[in-house]
Design a protein around this motif. Structure first.
Motif, PDB file in Angstrom:
ATOM      1  N   GLY A   1     -17.288   4.316  -9.592  1.00 15.89           N
ATOM      2  CA  GLY A   1     -15.848   4.322  -9.791  1.00 15.89           C
ATOM      3  C   GLY A   1     -15.117   4.026  -8.488  1.00 15.89           C
ATOM      4  N   ALA A   2     -13.830   3.793  -8.591  1.00 12.16           N
ATOM      5  CA  ALA A   2     -13.005   3.513  -7.416  1.00 12.16           C
ATOM      6  C   ALA A   2     -11.623   4.102  -7.640  1.00 12.16           C
ATOM      7  CB  ALA A   2     -12.909   2.008  -7.159  1.00 12.16           C
ATOM      8  N   PRO A   3     -10.905   4.424  -6.567  1.00 10.27           N
ATOM      9  CA  PRO A   3      -9.559   4.972  -6.717  1.00 10.27           C
ATOM     10  C   PRO A   3      -8.662   4.052  -7.540  1.00 10.27           C
ATOM     11  CG  PRO A   3     -10.318   5.224  -4.461  1.00 10.27           C
ATOM     12  CD  PRO A   3     -11.324   4.360  -5.155  1.00 10.27           C
ATOM     13  N   ARG A   4      -7.830   4.663  -8.358  1.00 11.29           N
ATOM     14  CA  ARG A   4      -6.890   3.923  -9.201  1.00 11.29           C
ATOM     15  C   ARG A   4      -5.476   4.111  -8.672  1.00 11.29           C
ATOM     16  NH1 ARG A   4      -7.613   6.061 -15.126  1.00 11.29           N
ATOM     17  NH2 ARG A   4      -6.378   4.194 -15.608  1.00 11.29           N
ATOM     18  N   ARG A   5      -4.620   3.189  -8.994  1.00 10.94           N
ATOM     19  CA  ARG A   5      -3.207   3.348  -8.663  1.00 10.94           C
ATOM     20  C   ARG A   5      -2.708   4.655  -9.279  1.00 10.94           C
ATOM     21  NH1 ARG A   5      -3.327  -1.696 -11.296  1.00 10.94           N
ATOM     22  NH2 ARG A   5      -3.552  -3.490  -9.894  1.00 10.94           N
ATOM     23  N   GLY A   6      -2.019   5.436  -8.492  1.00 13.63           N
ATOM     24  CA  GLY A   6      -1.504   6.712  -8.967  1.00 13.63           C
ATOM     25  C   GLY A   6      -2.332   7.902  -8.562  1.00 13.63           C
ATOM     26  N   ASP A   7      -3.601   7.708  -8.204  1.00 21.82           N
ATOM     27  CA  ASP A   7      -4.442   8.825  -7.760  1.00 21.82           C
ATOM     28  C   ASP A   7      -3.922   9.386  -6.439  1.00 21.82           C
ATOM     29  OD1 ASP A   7      -6.057   8.385  -9.929  1.00 21.82           O
ATOM     30  OD2 ASP A   7      -7.778   7.620  -8.780  1.00 21.82           O
ATOM     31  N   VAL A   8      -4.006  10.701  -6.289  1.00 28.09           N
ATOM     32  CA  VAL A   8      -3.744  11.344  -4.996  1.00 28.09           C
ATOM     33  C   VAL A   8      -5.097  11.567  -4.342  1.00 28.09           C
ATOM     34  CG1 VAL A   8      -2.810  13.374  -3.820  1.00 28.09           C
ATOM     35  CG2 VAL A   8      -1.627  12.430  -5.811  1.00 28.09           C
ATOM     36  N   VAL A   9      -5.291  11.001  -3.158  1.00 34.51           N
ATOM     37  CA  VAL A   9      -6.604  11.028  -2.514  1.00 34.51           C
ATOM     38  C   VAL A   9      -6.526  11.621  -1.116  1.00 34.51           C
ATOM     39  CG1 VAL A   9      -7.464   9.051  -3.827  1.00 34.51           C
ATOM     40  CG2 VAL A   9      -6.353   8.665  -1.615  1.00 34.51           C
ATOM     41  N   VAL A  10      -7.644  12.198  -0.704  1.00 38.55           N
ATOM     42  CA  VAL A  10      -7.834  12.631   0.677  1.00 38.55           C
ATOM     43  C   VAL A  10      -8.758  11.622   1.334  1.00 38.55           C
ATOM     44  CG1 VAL A  10      -8.844  14.398   2.171  1.00 38.55           C
ATOM     45  CG2 VAL A  10      -7.437  15.076   0.218  1.00 38.55           C
ATOM     46  N   PHE A  11      -8.408  11.178   2.538  1.00 36.26           N
ATOM     47  CA  PHE A  11      -9.208  10.162   3.218  1.00 36.26           C
ATOM     48  C   PHE A  11      -9.212  10.400   4.719  1.00 36.26           C
ATOM     49  CE2 PHE A  11      -4.858   8.693   2.883  1.00 36.26           C
ATOM     50  CZ  PHE A  11      -4.568   8.193   4.143  1.00 36.26           C
ATOM     51  N   ASP A  12     -10.235   9.868   5.359  1.00 35.57           N
ATOM     52  CA  ASP A  12     -10.338   9.882   6.821  1.00 35.57           C
ATOM     53  C   ASP A  12      -9.509   8.707   7.350  1.00 35.57           C
ATOM     54  OD1 ASP A  12     -11.021   9.810   9.481  1.00 35.57           O
ATOM     55  OD2 ASP A  12     -13.146   9.406   9.160  1.00 35.57           O
ATOM     56  N   GLY A  13      -8.478   9.019   8.116  1.00 35.92           N
ATOM     57  CA  GLY A  13      -7.556   7.988   8.584  1.00 35.92           C
ATOM     58  C   GLY A  13      -7.969   7.277   9.851  1.00 35.92           C
ATOM     59  N   LEU A  14      -9.153   7.599  10.395  1.00 37.65           N
ATOM     60  CA  LEU A  14      -9.598   6.930  11.610  1.00 37.65           C
ATOM     61  C   LEU A  14      -9.846   5.445  11.327  1.00 37.65           C
ATOM     62  CD1 LEU A  14     -10.357   7.410  14.575  1.00 37.65           C
ATOM     63  CD2 LEU A  14     -12.712   7.764  13.837  1.00 37.65           C
ATOM     64  N   GLY A  15      -9.176   4.580  12.078  1.00 33.55           N
ATOM     65  CA  GLY A  15      -9.313   3.146  11.891  1.00 33.55           C
ATOM     66  C   GLY A  15      -8.217   2.542  11.047  1.00 33.55           C
ATOM     67  N   SER A  16      -7.455   3.385  10.338  1.00 36.69           N
ATOM     68  CA  SER A  16      -6.345   2.867   9.537  1.00 36.69           C
ATOM     69  C   SER A  16      -5.032   3.542   9.944  1.00 36.69           C
ATOM     70  CB  SER A  16      -6.610   3.077   8.041  1.00 36.69           C
ATOM     71  OG  SER A  16      -6.845   4.437   7.749  1.00 36.69           O
ATOM     72  N   PHE A  17      -5.029   4.864   9.953  1.00 39.46           N
ATOM     73  CA  PHE A  17      -3.843   5.613  10.382  1.00 39.46           C
ATOM     74  C   PHE A  17      -3.982   6.102  11.823  1.00 39.46           C
ATOM     75  CE2 PHE A  17      -2.569   4.877   6.364  1.00 39.46           C
ATOM     76  CZ  PHE A  17      -1.776   5.810   5.708  1.00 39.46           C
ATOM     77  N   LYS A  18      -5.207   6.098  12.337  1.00 41.11           N
ATOM     78  CA  LYS A  18      -5.499   6.476  13.723  1.00 41.11           C
ATOM     79  C   LYS A  18      -6.403   5.417  14.327  1.00 41.11           C
ATOM     80  CE  LYS A  18      -6.566  10.472  15.060  1.00 41.11           C
ATOM     81  NZ  LYS A  18      -7.386  11.687  15.265  1.00 41.11           N
TER      82      LYS A  18
END
Length: 237
Positions: free
Chosen positions: A87-104
């Motif tokens: 499976g993969a995240p869908r539009r509308g899902d609330v997800v927790v993610f590691d932001g290193l490389g994207s947000f950091k």
């Protein structure tokens, strides 16, 4: 001739070369119930560690960027198996993610919580003539979850989501630092699907805020407008 009868110490003693007595060995052992309890505690601990590592993981909300859904200090359960079997995240899902490389750009890993608005292959634009975000040209009605009185965005953007990436936003747009704010960074503000820890499914604390976290109906309507297309997630890279 007088002989002296030496009485044998049935219990023995450590100093005479004999084995420790049976009675002392018994005295040194834990009762059966205590040993069973210790084993139970160890097994329960191992189960909790495995569940926390591979199934569900508690996560503390560090900011108010996801209000009104999630408030600072809330404890949520993150479903780590939500995307584990193809499976993969869908539009509308609330997800927790590691932001290193994207947000950091550097430093230690740091987890963030946001809502998925665009998946691989989507073009996410703000805003249309009515002030709404559009995904592949279809307007998204965010009124059910957006922070009261706020616009979808105070500034415009036009982003195409690469395969295997996600475009994410906070529900409290005025205070959320999300994909919009990182579009010019090296990571482009797009979160790799491989960096997603899991999907937020439940708020468990405080008790008064206990609830399930459901995908808003607006995203089903969006996909209906897109002809049922779920986007191109691509490889999880």
């Amino acid at each position: 001739m007088e002989t002296q009868h030496v009485h044998e110490d049935r219990d023995g003693s450590p100093g005479d070369g004999q084995q420790p007595s049976r009675s002392s060995a018994v005295r040194g052992r834990l009762p059966r119930w205590a040993r069973d309890l210790a084993v139970l505690v160890v097994v329960c601990g191992l189960v909790l560690v495995l569940v926390n590592r591979f199934v569900v993981q508690p996560f503390g909300i560090p900011s108010d960027s996801m209000e009104p859904l999630l408030k600072t200090g809330d404890r949520v359960l993150v479903n780590r198996l939500a995307y584990a079997f193809g499976g993969a995240p869908r539009r509308g899902d609330v997800v927790v993610f590691d932001g290193l490389g994207s947000f950091k750009e550097d430093g230690a890993a740091e987890d963030f919580v946001k809502r998925v608005v665009g998946v691989g292959g989507d073009r996410v634009v703000c805003c249309d003539a009515s002030g709404r975000i559009t995904v592949n040209g279809v307007a998204l009605d965010e009124s059910s979850y957006l922070y009261s009185g706020e616009k979808p965005s105070d500034f415009g953007f036009d982003a195409v989501v690469p395969p295997g990436k996600l475009f994410v936003l906070g529900d409290h747009r005025a205070v959320s630092k999300d994909s919009r704010d990182h579009l010019g960074d090296p990571g482009g503000g797009m979160v790799p699907v491989s960096k997603v820890v899991g999907r937020v499914d439940w708020v468990i604390l405080p008790v008064g805020h206990w609830r399930s976290v459901d995908r808003p109906a607006a995203f089903a309507a969006l996909e209906s407008g897109l002809g049922g297309k779920g986007g191109t997630h691509g490889h999880q890279g």
